[in-house]
Design an enzyme around this catalytic site. Sequence first.
Site, PDB file in Angstrom:
ATOM      1  CE  LYS A 141      -8.938  -6.672  -1.403  1.00 50.10           C
ATOM      2  NZ  LYS A 141      -7.430  -7.099  -1.728  1.00 50.10           N
ATOM      3  CE1 TYR A 226     -10.236  -2.965  -4.552  1.00 47.45           C
ATOM      4  CE2 TYR A 226      -8.807  -4.726  -4.982  1.00 47.45           C
ATOM      5  CZ  TYR A 226      -9.197  -3.756  -4.223  1.00 47.45           C
ATOM      6  OH  TYR A 226      -8.614  -3.368  -3.234  1.00 47.45           O
TER       7      TYR A 226
HETATM    8  P1  NDP Z   1       1.021  -7.600   4.626  1.00 48.03           P
HETATM    9  O1  NDP Z   1       1.213  -9.021   4.656  1.00 48.03           O
HETATM   10  O2  NDP Z   1       1.805  -6.450   4.092  1.00 48.03           O
HETATM   11  O3  NDP Z   1       0.519  -6.936   6.008  1.00 48.03           O
HETATM   12  C1  NDP Z   1      -0.065  -7.704   6.833  1.00 48.03           C
HETATM   13  C2  NDP Z   1       0.225  -7.255   8.367  1.00 48.03           C
HETATM   14  O4  NDP Z   1      -0.431  -8.209   9.388  1.00 48.03           O
HETATM   15  C3  NDP Z   1       1.599  -7.655   8.746  1.00 48.03           C
HETATM   16  O5  NDP Z   1       2.596  -6.842   8.399  1.00 48.03           O
HETATM   17  C4  NDP Z   1       1.422  -7.738  10.333  1.00 48.03           C
HETATM   18  O6  NDP Z   1       1.595  -6.431  10.940  1.00 48.03           O
HETATM   19  C5  NDP Z   1       0.069  -8.556  10.348  1.00 48.03           C
HETATM   20  N1  NDP Z   1       0.195  -9.992  10.902  1.00 48.03           N
HETATM   21  C6  NDP Z   1      -0.426 -10.382  12.136  1.00 48.03           C
HETATM   22  N2  NDP Z   1      -0.212 -11.926  11.970  1.00 48.03           N
HETATM   23  C7  NDP Z   1       0.272 -11.921  10.664  1.00 48.03           C
HETATM   24  C8  NDP Z   1       0.573 -13.281  10.104  1.00 48.03           C
HETATM   25  N3  NDP Z   1       0.332 -14.495  10.800  1.00 48.03           N
HETATM   26  N4  NDP Z   1       1.108 -13.221   8.940  1.00 48.03           N
HETATM   27  C9  NDP Z   1       1.354 -12.169   8.127  1.00 48.03           C
HETATM   28  N5  NDP Z   1       0.775 -10.799   8.687  1.00 48.03           N
HETATM   29  C10 NDP Z   1       0.517 -10.870  10.157  1.00 48.03           C
HETATM   30  O7  NDP Z   1      -0.665  -7.435   4.040  1.00 48.03           O
HETATM   31  P2  NDP Z   1      -1.314  -6.328   3.321  1.00 48.03           P
HETATM   32  O8  NDP Z   1      -0.964  -5.114   3.993  1.00 48.03           O
HETATM   33  O9  NDP Z   1      -0.930  -6.162   1.629  1.00 48.03           O
HETATM   34  O10 NDP Z   1      -2.889  -6.711   3.349  1.00 48.03           O
HETATM   35  C11 NDP Z   1      -3.407  -6.780   4.609  1.00 48.03           C
HETATM   36  C12 NDP Z   1      -4.988  -6.737   4.111  1.00 48.03           C
HETATM   37  O11 NDP Z   1      -5.272  -5.220   3.469  1.00 48.03           O
HETATM   38  C13 NDP Z   1      -5.610  -7.774   3.534  1.00 48.03           C
HETATM   39  O12 NDP Z   1      -6.970  -7.990   3.919  1.00 48.03           O
HETATM   40  C14 NDP Z   1      -5.476  -7.388   1.909  1.00 48.03           C
HETATM   41  O13 NDP Z   1      -6.669  -8.017   1.149  1.00 48.03           O
HETATM   42  C15 NDP Z   1      -5.828  -5.822   2.220  1.00 48.03           C
HETATM   43  N6  NDP Z   1      -5.672  -4.848   1.103  1.00 48.03           N
HETATM   44  C16 NDP Z   1      -6.048  -4.068   0.537  1.00 48.03           C
HETATM   45  C17 NDP Z   1      -5.935  -3.217  -0.338  1.00 48.03           C
HETATM   46  C18 NDP Z   1      -6.826  -2.141  -0.752  1.00 48.03           C
HETATM   47  O14 NDP Z   1      -6.251  -1.523  -1.906  1.00 48.03           O
HETATM   48  N7  NDP Z   1      -7.684  -2.076  -0.110  1.00 48.03           N
HETATM   49  C19 NDP Z   1      -4.446  -3.396  -0.826  1.00 48.03           C
HETATM   50  C20 NDP Z   1      -3.629  -4.297  -0.201  1.00 48.03           C
HETATM   51  C21 NDP Z   1      -4.045  -4.894   0.699  1.00 48.03           C
HETATM   52  P3  NDP Z   1       2.609  -6.446  12.161  1.00 48.03           P
HETATM   53  O15 NDP Z   1       3.822  -6.641  11.886  1.00 48.03           O
HETATM   54  O16 NDP Z   1       1.982  -4.886  12.703  1.00 48.03           O
HETATM   55  O17 NDP Z   1       1.799  -7.167  13.440  1.00 48.03           O
END
Ligand code: NDP
Length: 373
Positions: A141, A226
């Site tokens: 989301k 949410y």
């Molecule tokens: P993070 O920033 O922690 O992780 C995102 C990951 O995406 C990065 O670690 C990287 O992985 C990859 N990525 C690829 N390109 C980019 C870029 N240009 N900039 C940043 N990251 C990039 O985010 P979250 O994990 O917190 O959030 C990801 C998604 O999950 C969002 O849509 C958020 O809304 C959702 N979310 C949902 C939650 C829930 O409870 N359902 C809780 C938290 C987030 P890599 O290094 O492996 O390429």
Amino acid sequence: MVMQTFSRRSFLASMGIGTAVLSNKLSSATSPTPLTATPYTGPKLRVALCGLGNYAGYLAIGLQQSAYCKLTGIVTGKPEKAAKWKKEYNLPDSNVYNYDNFDSIADNKDIDLVYIVLPNSMHKEFVIRAAKAGKHVITEKPMAVSVAEAEEMIKACADANVQLAVGYRLHYEPYNMEMKRLGQEKVFGPVRLIETSLGYKVDDPLQWRLRRAMSGGGPLMNLGIYCLQASRYITGEEPVAVTAQFNPPIHPAMFTEVEASITWQLSFPSGAVCNSTSSYNANIDRLYAAADNGFFELAPAISYGPFKGRSSNGVLQFPDINQQAAQMDGIGQVLLQKKTLPSHISGEEGLRDMRIMEAIYAAANTGRKISLL
Ligand code: NDP
């Protein structure tokens, strides 16, 4: 000036949330396999996580605890993360992808579903690529950064004959599902007023959530979704009108592209109203519903638990679960049986939220009441 910091991580920690403290317990209320029943030992749905950031870490733990799903693949832009995850989760090289070679996942028979955990602006591209590769998809989301994108994603999955879900984990969480039951079954009579808000203070000015091109918006898109969901599943109705107001940022320099805080009011066909704030200015996590003959509430309500709830009849008590494991169990069981995923986690459900959020922004930007009819 020293900026008071309270990061997402410390906020979650203050709520008792952290990878180290995630519950190992699965709820008999939400897990497809009651703890007393014979544990499921059949084939598991094989899942690849795409984007190995903070939330993917929670999902990986959930997948380890899931009876119906397992982690069999990863997609990452960082070779060092690939090496670490491969070792930790015992993944073969053939199941490790980067964003360039991702499409060749189409040839991988070890992966049934791709779970997109990327920044919001990347959801559309990777959902469509996963669908074209013939994989079912869960996207986090908000499902996209605009209504138009969400529509494209739904069409691409339908065209590819794969199922699309949004990671609405609270539909597998017993306290929230009790709020839904109490509201929709009118246990305390018709619900008249809902107040639900979610916020945490941000401390990292460089994070993608503050860049509109990547997030699509501020706390409304990240957290308010949410609250919006809760108001819809408690009433069981679709809102007919919205008014909204932006609140000033505590740290204006950080909020040049997205709102720091927004408050909105939804009106529902029954006459019920919901007032919500989602904010990067303040720490809050609560849900309250007032009905004709009583009330019911949760605080914390939306984070990863443990939750606390009560109604005018007394304290509510449900198992403290790993929400990600319960979510994956629910989805895995349906897909393994080749059935259709429930509508409340569907792409169409995500699209409805996108439409309402666009209306909330329109209301805040214009100062006018926006009709959703
Ligand atoms: P993070 O920033 O922690 O992780 C995102 C990951 O995406 C990065 O670690 C990287 O992985 C990859 N990525 C690829 N390109 C980019 C870029 N240009 N900039 C940043 N990251 C990039 O985010 P979250 O994990 O917190 O959030 C990801 C998604 O999950 C969002 O849509 C958020 O809304 C959702 N979310 C949902 C939650 C829930 O409870 N359902 C809780 C938290 C987030 P890599 O290094 O492996 O390429």
